[in-house]
Enzyme design. Structure first.
Site, mmCIF file in Angstrom:
data_model
loop_
_atom_site.group_PDB
_atom_site.id
_atom_site.type_symbol
_atom_site.label_atom_id
_atom_site.label_comp_id
_atom_site.label_asym_id
_atom_site.label_seq_id
_atom_site.Cartn_x
_atom_site.Cartn_y
_atom_site.Cartn_z
ATOM 1 N N THR A 189 0.803 -1.228 0.000
ATOM 2 C CA THR A 189 0.000 0.000 0.000
ATOM 3 C C THR A 189 0.837 1.280 0.000
ATOM 4 O O THR A 189 0.294 2.375 0.159
ATOM 5 C CB THR A 189 -0.921 0.002 1.232
ATOM 6 O OG1 THR A 189 -0.125 -0.237 2.410
ATOM 7 C CG2 THR A 189 -1.966 -1.101 1.129
ATOM 8 N N GLU A 190 2.145 1.157 -0.210
ATOM 9 C CA GLU A 190 3.026 2.329 -0.148
ATOM 10 C C GLU A 190 2.617 3.438 -1.116
ATOM 11 O O GLU A 190 2.768 4.626 -0.811
ATOM 12 C CB GLU A 190 4.474 1.900 -0.449
ATOM 13 C CG GLU A 190 5.130 1.067 0.632
ATOM 14 C CD GLU A 190 4.892 -0.421 0.484
ATOM 15 O OE1 GLU A 190 5.640 -1.203 1.090
ATOM 16 O OE2 GLU A 190 3.938 -0.811 -0.241
ATOM 17 N N ILE A 191 2.092 3.061 -2.297
ATOM 18 C CA ILE A 191 1.729 4.050 -3.312
ATOM 19 C C ILE A 191 0.717 5.061 -2.777
ATOM 20 O O ILE A 191 0.676 6.214 -3.212
ATOM 21 C CB ILE A 191 1.164 3.342 -4.575
ATOM 22 C CG1 ILE A 191 0.960 4.332 -5.726
ATOM 23 C CG2 ILE A 191 -0.129 2.614 -4.269
ATOM 24 C CD1 ILE A 191 2.221 4.937 -6.252
#
Length: 212
Positions: free
Chosen positions: A86-88
């Site tokens: 989920t870094e984006i």
């Protein structure tokens, strides 16, 4: 015995500290690089550790937590577990964990995960190869412990050599890998553990492996 990764409480690992991320501009490039080296060392374990790594995923495994799952040799998830890179969503990419994610799910799925940040169910994670088994939450610890105990009954030497063979030859030239694997085969055939295993099979008894 295999090495267990099991999160405390309701999550396996929810990833990085967002509060710390918000202050990232206050750190210098060398500081970020040093911090990244510490993370990299953690994710080297999957290719260098001499014992099986088993993930028992009991909740959310996001970001780096998802990378830990991908790094482990075997991953078991509860039916309620969730996964995702989920870094984006906070302006980042899963840089350090990318090699493990790509190895676990393949190039196309890894790209989809890193570009969308989608959160996946345990069943979806199993279908794409991120986890091996999905079990009811109340059986997770029992299943993982049972698996670790089963593996612990086998030859420690064979396991060490097998993990070495798997990772060392992964990107090796085909012909060179055959030579390397034949060398490991020789080591196995000269080992006390193989002699014990063969004798135990013939004598219909449980082998007593010593790791040599």
């Amino acid at each position: 015995m295999g090495v267990f990764y099991k999160g405390a409480g309701s999550a396996f690992s929810a990833g990085g500290d967002l509060a710390a991320f918000s202050q990232s501009a206050l750190m210098s490039a060398p500081q970020h690089h040093q911090e990244g080296k510490a993370n990299t060392e953690l994710f080297r374990l999957g290719a260098t550790v001499k014992k099986p790594l088993i993930a028992a995923v009991n909740g959310h495994a996001l970001g780096g937590g998802c990378g830990l799952v991908a790094m482990c040799h075997i991953a078991i998830a509860s039916e309620t577990a969730k996964f995702g890179t989920t870094e984006i969503k906070v302006g980042l990419m899963p840089f350090v964990i990318l090699p493990w994610i790509r190895r676990a799910v393949g190039h196309r799925k890894a790209l989809e995960m890193m570009l969308t940040g989608d959160i996946l169910s345990a069943q979806e994670a199993k279908e794409m190869g991120l986890v091996h088994r999905v079990v009811p939450a109340d059986r997770l610890a029992e299943e993982a412990a049972s698996l670790a105990c089963t593996i612990a009954e086998y030859s420690p030497l064979a396991i060490r050599l097998g993990l070495d063979a798997f990772y060392t030859t992964e990107d090796m030239d085909l012909l060179k890998s055959m030579d390397y694997l034949n060398t490991l085969r020789v080591v196995s055939f000269l080992s006390e553990d193989l002699q014990e295993g063969a004798s135990a099979f013939i004598e219909k008894r449980t082998p007593q492996f010593k790791g040599r």
